[in-house]
Motif scaffolding. Structure first.
Motif, PDB file in Angstrom:
ATOM      1  N   ILE A 183     -12.654   3.838   4.146  1.00 26.24           N
ATOM      2  CA  ILE A 183     -12.952   2.837   3.119  1.00 26.24           C
ATOM      3  C   ILE A 183     -14.434   2.809   2.758  1.00 26.24           C
ATOM      4  O   ILE A 183     -14.920   1.809   2.225  1.00 26.24           O
ATOM      5  CB  ILE A 183     -12.511   1.422   3.560  1.00 26.24           C
ATOM      6  N   VAL A 188       0.869  -1.172   0.000  1.00 28.55           N
ATOM      7  CA  VAL A 188       0.000   0.000   0.000  1.00 28.55           C
ATOM      8  C   VAL A 188       0.909   1.227   0.000  1.00 28.55           C
ATOM      9  O   VAL A 188       1.800   1.331   0.852  1.00 28.55           O
ATOM     10  CB  VAL A 188      -0.908   0.024   1.244  1.00 28.55           C
ATOM     11  N   ILE A 191      -4.982   0.277  -2.164  1.00 31.62           N
ATOM     12  CA  ILE A 191      -5.982   0.331  -1.093  1.00 31.62           C
ATOM     13  C   ILE A 191      -6.792  -0.970  -1.020  1.00 31.62           C
ATOM     14  O   ILE A 191      -7.315  -1.330   0.036  1.00 31.62           O
ATOM     15  CB  ILE A 191      -6.916   1.551  -1.256  1.00 31.62           C
ATOM     16  N   VAL A 224      -7.438   4.315   7.431  1.00 43.77           N
ATOM     17  CA  VAL A 224      -7.788   4.806   6.092  1.00 43.77           C
ATOM     18  C   VAL A 224      -9.301   4.679   5.947  1.00 43.77           C
ATOM     19  O   VAL A 224      -9.898   3.694   6.398  1.00 43.77           O
ATOM     20  CB  VAL A 224      -7.054   4.014   4.990  1.00 43.77           C
ATOM     21  N   ALA A 275     -10.052   6.952   1.042  1.00 42.64           N
ATOM     22  CA  ALA A 275      -8.611   6.698   0.929  1.00 42.64           C
ATOM     23  C   ALA A 275      -7.741   7.682   1.712  1.00 42.64           C
ATOM     24  O   ALA A 275      -6.521   7.543   1.705  1.00 42.64           O
ATOM     25  CB  ALA A 275      -8.131   6.660  -0.527  1.00 42.64           C
ATOM     26  N   VAL A 326      -3.965   7.176   0.677  1.00 43.21           N
ATOM     27  CA  VAL A 326      -3.490   6.000  -0.052  1.00 43.21           C
ATOM     28  C   VAL A 326      -3.586   6.309  -1.537  1.00 43.21           C
ATOM     29  O   VAL A 326      -4.644   6.698  -2.034  1.00 43.21           O
ATOM     30  CB  VAL A 326      -4.336   4.757   0.285  1.00 43.21           C
TER      31      VAL A 326
END
Lengths: 303, 303
Positions: B195, B65, B216, B193, B173, B212
């Motif tokens: 999502i 990542v 991801i 993060v 992200a 990210v």
């Protein structure tokens, strides 16, 4: 900043059918309650059973996905999806596409045997929006929206409105009927669920038919497809669908009995306000507003 | 409705540092290009390499990542996360929480050995926002936002602004530093993060540190936790982290060389406009607007 009083004016949600009707109480301001406090004291009358005739069970190897259909907004698609389910259309279906931050999609793969249509149809005219009528429920959210002049909730669904029309909004977990370029090239045989930031640009471009109310994690955790648009490149990557059935056709003992919180209830209005201005100890900055797709539509197991 | 002309007025993005500067050209309207057409002809000068000193590689069993850090907005957190990475803090870390439609979070589990802090610190004062200064890049998006009066892009990040302050926005992200109830109880040792649908209610409540830009899916497809807030209930459910390193510390041959499209470029402005009014054949209803978190921030492999 952490603890705020809830003034009558802050109860900004407006419930209406034909005409807006203020929900602001006549009483003096009361101490604001936190979300857990509100959730713990919702009267039973504010919860409503999902209608088994408008509920689908999508059975994946990892478990059941429960989908609530929206016949007020897509009556022909809803009827067609139920007809297709009842004639076994989805028994040869699979999840064929999972695109990161966008959609998971299922239908009969191109290499599946041809389906012998009975009552179901392969395609239908689009149902992108509908007229606003006196009997169409609507609870308005007071906050700004990038895509529509007016947004809120209609029954158990997030909606947008404008120019005398109303339409379902592409929030997370909404289910739609995939189509090709022509507006009437969909019909419900190919379905998708949104699994990322709400793709509201799809509003008025695709017929939304309902929303996932339980089990979305069986779809969101699937391997992303590496082909164009997140389609799987090989049949082996697909997730087979065991069945997709109308809940009413499933023996009662095998059903997932769920209730949704009525969006025209005082409990829902208080919850939305508590989310617009979080008073939980952890929050240091109450937002003072909320995006349409950030409002959860509460569901619970039937008691 | 499908094909529209792009008028000069439609080029509504405004790039500015100290003062707004219109990007509207003096030329007559030209035929609008589709997103693939625009993407195919971006000049090399509109792409910029990610800075290895402000890029992290989070190495999971399933792959890498790539995280771009935002020192303009969280300088102390960025410095601290890099210090922690360099002293091995994350080598005993794991993904400990994955909550559906919300966040995936990693850090040292409570049962990990105590970390011997060297240059890194366990906690830091919050960096929720910062002053707007003349040298802070900003490209304004013209569309409405539920949470802030003004939104747009600053460097490679989505931002919101108001009252002379600017802050990173919780789009899909984005990466933030988890904290407890106290504002200064985070520091970057526990990262998450987003999502799901952008949890913008977290804006100004948590220090965002970056985003990210690649990989991801290694986090979004993880099993959801069944404990409170999506925490895993057993250690066996966690995903171990092999390492989290600063890209500059990784031998060049092992780096993932990426470029981001400059948000102050004409290419980016044209892409945003093409997304506000999709002209692809499939789209029947151009939205005429776009939500902040629906604008992709393009990244590509360095040529």
């Amino acid at each position: 900043m952490r603890r705020m009083m809830l003034s009558a004016a802050a109860l900004a949600l407006t419930a209406c059918a034909s005409a807006p009707q203020s929900m602001a109480p006549d009483t003096a301001p009361v101490a604001a309650r936190t979300i857990p406090e509100i959730m713990a004291s919702i009267p039973a009358s504010d919860w409503a059973d999902l209608d088994p005739e408008n509920t689908l069970y999508l059975e994946l190897p990892s478990g059941r996905v429960v989908i609530e259909l929206a016949p007020d907004y897509a009556p022909n698609h809803v009827a067609n999806i139920k007809a297709l389910a009842r004639e076994g259309f989805f028994d040869a279906a699979a999840v064929v596409r999972v695109q990161e931050n966008y959609v998971a999609q299922w239908g009969r793969p191109e290499d599946a045997p041809a389906h012998a249509f009975q009552n179901g149809r392969a395609t239908l005219p689009a149902e992108f929006d509908r007229p606003i009528t006196d009997d169409l429920p609507f609870v308005r959210l007071p906050d700004r929206d990038a895509y529509a002049d007016e947004v809120g909730f209609s029954g158990n669904f997030p909606v947008a409105r404008g120019n005398g029309r109303a339409w379902l909004a592409h929030c997370y977990a909404m289910v739609g009927a995939g189509r090709d370029v022509a507006a009437d090239s969909g019909g419900g045989g190919e379905l998708y669920v949104t699994i990322g930031n709400a793709p509201r640009n799809l509003d008025l471009n695709v017929t939304l038919v309902g929303r996932v109310v339980s089990g979305i994690e069986h779809l969101t955790t699937l391997k992303r497809g590496t082909g164009d648009l997140g389609f799987y490149e090989t049949a082996a990557e697909r997730t087979p669908i065991r069945t997709m059935r109308v809940a009413a056709d499933v023996p009662p003992a095998e059903r997932t009995a769920l209730q949704a919180l009525r969006t025209d209830s005082a409990s829902f209005a208080e919850l939305v306000e508590a989310r617009r201005n979080r008073r939980d100890e952890w929050y240091l900055h109450p937002a003072g507003a909320i995006g349409l797709c950030n409002v959860p539509l509460p569901v619970r197991g039937a008691p």
